[in-house]
Design an enzyme around this catalytic site. Sequence first.
Site, PDB file in Angstrom:
ATOM      1  N   SER A 163      -5.587  63.284  44.002  1.00 19.94           N
ATOM      2  CA  SER A 163      -6.237  63.149  45.289  1.00 19.94           C
ATOM      3  C   SER A 163      -5.222  63.247  46.434  1.00 19.94           C
ATOM      4  CB  SER A 163      -6.973  61.803  45.303  1.00 19.94           C
ATOM      5  OG  SER A 163      -7.349  61.470  46.593  1.00 19.94           O
ATOM      6  N   HIS A 218     -21.043  60.264  38.037  1.00 21.32           N
ATOM      7  CA  HIS A 218     -22.502  60.144  38.050  1.00 21.32           C
ATOM      8  C   HIS A 218     -23.034  58.722  37.917  1.00 21.32           C
ATOM      9  CE1 HIS A 218     -21.712  64.407  37.601  1.00 21.32           C
ATOM     10  NE2 HIS A 218     -22.866  64.586  38.218  1.00 21.32           N
ATOM     11  N   HIS A 237     -17.195  68.758  46.185  1.00 22.54           N
ATOM     12  CA  HIS A 237     -17.764  70.043  45.789  1.00 22.54           C
ATOM     13  C   HIS A 237     -17.242  71.209  46.615  1.00 22.54           C
ATOM     14  CE1 HIS A 237     -20.101  67.777  43.038  1.00 22.54           C
ATOM     15  NE2 HIS A 237     -20.878  68.774  42.695  1.00 22.54           N
ATOM     16  N   LEU A 276     -12.462  64.098  35.593  1.00 21.17           N
ATOM     17  CA  LEU A 276     -12.466  62.659  35.893  1.00 21.17           C
ATOM     18  C   LEU A 276     -13.355  62.322  37.075  1.00 21.17           C
ATOM     19  CD1 LEU A 276     -10.665  61.511  38.501  1.00 21.17           C
ATOM     20  CD2 LEU A 276      -8.744  62.111  37.059  1.00 21.17           C
ATOM     21  N   GLN A 319     -19.557  63.187  46.483  1.00 15.86           N
ATOM     22  CA  GLN A 319     -20.104  64.423  45.921  1.00 15.86           C
ATOM     23  C   GLN A 319     -19.940  65.578  46.902  1.00 15.86           C
ATOM     24  OE1 GLN A 319     -24.255  64.045  45.100  1.00 15.86           O
ATOM     25  NE2 GLN A 319     -24.294  65.721  43.617  1.00 15.86           N
ATOM     26  N   GLY A 336      -6.402  59.519  38.943  1.00 16.55           N
ATOM     27  CA  GLY A 336      -7.135  60.131  40.056  1.00 16.55           C
ATOM     28  C   GLY A 336      -6.328  60.172  41.339  1.00 16.55           C
TER      29      GLY A 336
END
Length: 598
Positions: A524, A382, A201, A378, A197, A520
């Site tokens: 990434s 959570h 962010h 994607l 997270q 992903g």
Amino acid sequence: MAGYPTLLVSVLLILELSGSGYCSSTVNPCCYFPCENKGVCVRFENDRYECDCTRTGYYGTNCTIPEFFTRIYATVKPRPAFTHYFLTHFKWLWDIINSTFLGNTIMRLVLTVRSNLIPSPPTYNSAYGYISWEAYANVSYYTRILPPVEADCPTPTGTKGYAKLPDSTHIAERFFLRKKFVPDPQGSNLMFAFFAQHFTHQFFKTFGRMGRGFTKGLGHGVDLSHVYGDTLDRQHVLRLFKDGKMKYQLIKGEMYPPSIVDAPVHMQYPANIPTANRLAIGEEHFGLLPGLMMYATLWLREHNRVCDVLKKEHSSWSDEQLFQTARLILIGETIKIVIEDYVQHLSGYYLKLQFNPELLFGVQFQYRNRIAVEFNQLYHWHPLMPDSFNVKGQEYAYEKFLFNSSILLDYGVEALVESFTNQHAGQIGGGHNINKHILRVAVGVIEESRELRLQSFNQYRKRFNLKPYTSFQELTGEETMAQELEELYGDIDALEFYPGLIVEKPQPNSIFGESMVEMGAPFSLKGLMGNPICSPEYWKPSTFGGKTGFDIVNSASLQKLVCLNVKHCPPNVAFHVPSGVAQKQEQEALGAKPSTEL
Ligand code: HEM
Ligand SMILES: *[C@@H]1O[C@H](CO)[C@@H](O)[C@H](O)[C@H]1NC(C)=O
Ligand SMILES: *[C@@H]1O[C@H](CO)[C@@H](O)[C@H](O)[C@H]1NC(C)=O
Ligand SMILES: *[C@@H]1O[C@H](CO)[C@@H](O)[C@H](O)[C@H]1NC(C)=O
Ligand SMILES: *[C@@H]1O[C@H](CO)[C@@H](O)[C@H](O)[C@H]1NC(C)=O
């Protein structure tokens, strides 16, 4: 001038189509997504399309006929499922490969094969489904890998499924809501979850005021704006302007971010939090969770520590040069930790992943990156979040944990690291694993994808070289969810992107399914290696203040990030629960007496 024949054509079309159930005279032919293999659909007149198959390796009306070399390549190319199996099995073989030149060769292959799936320079965005200067130049938009479904299509995903999608809250409650906590079988812990997270962010910063599809993160990648702020103004308020350092406060002899009294930047806190407890850092939302503020504190300490190291060797340097060089070192450390600790853990690969920009110096690679809407969607992981947070044996419910700015200051970084290391994070894939307190975030993801008209899950499967699923059973690997999804969506080709990723059957003993990995990983790795510090012009000791700084980058690890910045290093700092603890917790859950050896 062409009015008469056009009218005639439409009359004919109405007559012709009236039997096939379409009420509008012409359906935009691109709504059928006729162009396969990454061909580009261009509409001509009203009812005609052409597929541009240039450099796809295919030709024909719909880019479906392989060229000679494509045919050969297709027969030797391993399927993603096979590659994944190979990379996650045969440890003895990988132990040999890791320590030979083959390790480098395979790592280079992983980087190039993955990155090549991401267009660079970027192509579309949510307002432009065709190549345009605006989509290229206006970096306030997130980019898009696939163009939006055009507004005049008969159904939200083109032509498949129903005209109206199922209620998003209903989907979340039926398929996402946690019944009983399912731990990630790969053993991810809360150190992993909060890192995920915290790290993401810095570049997922949806700009609500401009509408969905826009971002405040103009750096579009690993810029550490979550440490330094996303504007120069914010950075300047957070800086000490001495020895390159960031402002800080000392509490019980330990370094923490300053309060907003001393560094007046905007931070999101509820009204009841006293000003002195409002800590000021780069990212305004990180007061939300003690886990995020813990990482913010670690990176703050690391920045100021690196400044001390640099200052020792460069006594002549200005504050500015010390600051700027420390920032580049921290960017390098971040990428190193993400590839070699975070992605290594997440992938479950026995191939030893390496952060070595030199691997790409001999191949074509663009040192640039643009964050995509699909990547943002994607990454809504959570399900990682547990049902309550255990700190030193004390259980904190969401109500007590969220926005509780005293937990970090009361317990300190070491205690939080130790506790988060020992607590399991949830499995992301497989459905039914999002805690009720954050379920509405998932509803928001679905709503956003509708507003931005994302193409269907199967369209994305094809875009990332995966076979589209032919049934909901094949997707979920079970019957109950599959049947209900079928009723709601009507057609597997109408299934939406995020629900597809979340309900997909996880790979054996894995955190999520094939699609999350295969979609992903390209975003990434492209984002990590596309950073300018990885380019030949930057990737040299002088960029990082000399050998000392370069060594800090090249030897960075999660363990060091923690242990060089706390007084007593907690045991087992890692992104997974230590195996002894995992066993003990399993036995306790089964009601068995913990073994005495533990
Ligand atoms: C208790 C923990 C968490 C809470 C309360 C929470 C809450 C939220 C909220 C309220 C939003 C904004 C939703 C919106 O604007 O519609 C959000 C966005 C997001 N969350 Fe979480 N979240 C949590 C944990 C996580 C974790 C562990 C991840 C893992 C990567 C994550 C990833 C994201 C992402 C990628 C976004 C989109 C950000 C953006 O586009 O600006 N969240 N979350
Ligand atoms: C191309 O695709 C369209 C729409 O899917 C289909 O109707 C048509 O038969 C295809 N044409 C060829 C030559 O494959
Ligand atoms: C190769 O890398 C994997 C993953 O990090 C690891 O499990 C294995 O022990 C490594 N072997 C060697 C010889 O480094
Ligand atoms: C980017 O596009 C948005 C929407 O059209 C616009 O409001 C904004 O001013 C543009 N940004 C720049 C830098 O041109
Ligand atoms: C915040 O956490 C502290 C422990 O550090 C606890 O005593 C307190 O009750 C919590 N505050 C709220 C508002 O839940």
